[in-house]
Design an enzyme around this catalytic site. Structure first.
Site, PDB file in Angstrom:
ATOM      1  N   TYR A 109       0.819  -1.215   0.000  1.00  0.00           N
ATOM      2  CA  TYR A 109       0.000   0.000   0.000  1.00  0.00           C
ATOM      3  C   TYR A 109       0.856   1.270   0.000  1.00  0.00           C
ATOM      4  CZ  TYR A 109      -4.191  -2.814   0.929  1.00  0.00           C
ATOM      5  OH  TYR A 109      -5.217  -3.719   0.843  1.00  0.00           O
ATOM      6  N   LYS A 151       2.823 -15.474   1.580  1.00  0.00           N
ATOM      7  CA  LYS A 151       2.691 -16.139   0.273  1.00  0.00           C
ATOM      8  C   LYS A 151       4.125 -16.479  -0.148  1.00  0.00           C
ATOM      9  CE  LYS A 151       0.174 -17.452  -3.269  1.00  0.00           C
ATOM     10  NZ  LYS A 151      -0.746 -18.591  -3.192  1.00  0.00           N
ATOM     11  N   ASP A 195      -3.829 -17.874   0.809  1.00  0.00           N
ATOM     12  CA  ASP A 195      -5.022 -18.466   0.168  1.00  0.00           C
ATOM     13  C   ASP A 195      -5.623 -19.536   1.077  1.00  0.00           C
ATOM     14  OD1 ASP A 195      -2.569 -19.637  -0.345  1.00  0.00           O
ATOM     15  OD2 ASP A 195      -3.082 -20.385  -2.325  1.00  0.00           O
ATOM     16  N   ASP A 208      -5.696  -6.596   5.507  1.00  0.00           N
ATOM     17  CA  ASP A 208      -6.873  -5.810   5.146  1.00  0.00           C
ATOM     18  C   ASP A 208      -8.007  -6.758   4.744  1.00  0.00           C
ATOM     19  OD1 ASP A 208      -8.543  -3.812   4.316  1.00  0.00           O
ATOM     20  OD2 ASP A 208      -7.346  -3.177   2.598  1.00  0.00           O
ATOM     21  N   ASP A 237     -11.384  -8.250   7.262  1.00  0.00           N
ATOM     22  CA  ASP A 237     -12.780  -7.993   6.902  1.00  0.00           C
ATOM     23  C   ASP A 237     -13.567  -9.296   6.810  1.00  0.00           C
ATOM     24  OD1 ASP A 237     -12.495  -5.278   6.853  1.00  0.00           O
ATOM     25  OD2 ASP A 237     -13.435  -5.025   4.888  1.00  0.00           O
TER      26      ASP A 237
END
Ligand code: NAD
Length: 348
Positions: A131, A181, A213, A237, A241
């Site tokens: 980000y 990852k 994943d 993030d 959620d």
């Protein structure tokens, strides 16, 4: 903005009650942020607000934003105030608990037996990663547009969030799952190496690793297997959620953002909910639980935090519900009635 002041007023009632009961000696100051600050001063983060924040032991924050400010220039929108405050205070560690009170198991989109008693803490790195990484942009290459971002973490950034997560796991059930990852992204190979390097310093914590994943799949398959999850900004993030929705209502979820010295900003996960603002319909429990987190993490008052969390359990046992979590057989209450009920439960 919006329901922010309404829910903050209830958190304040509750904090005043625990302050008296436990003799905490809390003192308050108030400051404007976001749209309310723009209206009063022209700036989403007035210098006076920043000064007060720096002089305080913690920030308890309501919510910012609303349609009346959406057409303003991007540089002076309400969210600039919030992002500015986070970066000025270097709040790199985002704590997002996903805790499902058993009384609300039916409000989840998953089967009650999968989520009842869920208590996960997601620790998300908040000020680095893709980000913020440079270079970034959209440009013309070989006759077509390309968009690019940079996934970058230094070892000191990983160590900083890693230590926070290990320390939190040590205070909970001692299980930390680091999500990466590392089968594809070198930046997360380094992430995994640094987590492994830290592990011997925390022998009471059992460290495991999971690809993002798989973590997404496990969160909806068997979420109760997790205690603390730690991950980078983007994965955090998304996963936080998803975890939040396991609990049914956004009106129940607190959060914290901490810096190196334990200074924190505590806020509900929801926004300013302009659709219900001023109607006494907002659920104040996320804000009240954020206040409990503040006592636990910034002021080391675990006993008072436990008392608030227990009082929330009591009002839910009594069947009291704001509109967002009400079901057949429950008693529908307003924002302030819910706050009053928590205060009453604290006294009993
Ligand atoms: P929102 O979280 O404000 O609302 C989403 C939905 O959830 C709405 O239907 C709302 O009524 C409901 N809701 C939210 N909190 C609730 C509560 N405590 N009790 C009962 N119901 C609740 O998100 P949104 O609608 O996407 O955004 C509204 C405004 O809030 C926007 O201006 C947005 O930029 C801002 N926002 C601010 C923050 C923040 O301050 N941290 C976070 C997210 C959104």
């Amino acid at each position: 903005d919006g329901i922010g002041p309404e829910v903050l007023a209830e958190a304040r009632k509750v904090l005043d009650a625990v302050d008296q009961r436990f003799g905490l000696g809390l003192s308050w100051d108030e400051a404007l942020l976001g749209g309310a600050a723009i209206d009063a001063t022209g700036h989403p983060l007035p210098p006076e607000t920043l000064e007060k924040a720096k002089a305080s032991g913690a920030i308890l924050f309501g919510a910012i934003g609303g349609p009346q400010w959406d057409t303003l220039d991007r540089a002076i929108r309400p969210e600039k105030g919030l992002l500015g405050l986070r970066s000025e205070m270097q709040l790199f560690g985002n704590l997002r608990p996903a805790l499902l009170y058993p009384q609300l198991a039916a409000a989840s989109s998953l089967k009650p037996e999968i989520v009842a008693g869920l208590d996960i803490l997601i620790v998300r790195e908040l000020t680095g990663g893709i980000y913020f990484g440079e270079p970034r942009g959209i440009e013309e290459r070989n006759g077509e547009r390309v968009g690019f971002n940079t996934y970058i973490y230094s070892e000191s950034e990983v160590r900083r969030i890693g230590r926070l997560a290990f320390e939190l796991a040590a205070k909970r059930n001692g299980r930390l799952c680091s999500v990466d990852k590392a089968n594809v992204l070198e930046a997360t190979v380094l992430w995994r190496e640094v987590m492994e390097e830290l592990a011997p310093e925390y022998p009471q914590v059992e460290l495991s690793h999971m690809y993002v994943d798989n973590a997404a799949m496990q969160l909806v398959r068997a979420p109760k297997q997790f205690d603390v999850l730690v991950t980078g900004n983007m994965f955090g993030d998304i996963l936080s959620d998803a975890a939040a929705m396991l609990t049914g209502s956004i009106g129940m979820l607190p959060s914290a953002a901490l810096n190196q010295s334990g200074f924190g900003m505590y806020e509900p996960c929801h926004g300013s909910a302009p659709d219900i603002a001023g109607q006494g319909k907002a659920n104040p429990l996320a804000m009240i639980l954020s206040a409990a987190m503040m006592l636990r993490y910034s002021f080391d008052c675990a006993e008072a935090a436990d008392a608030i969390e227990a009082a929330v359990g009591v009002v839910l046992d009594q069947g009291l519900r704001t509109a967002d979590i009400v079901a057949d057989g429950d008693v529908a209450v307003s924002t302030s009635e819910m706050g009053d009920a928590v205060v009453k439960a604290l006294a009993s």
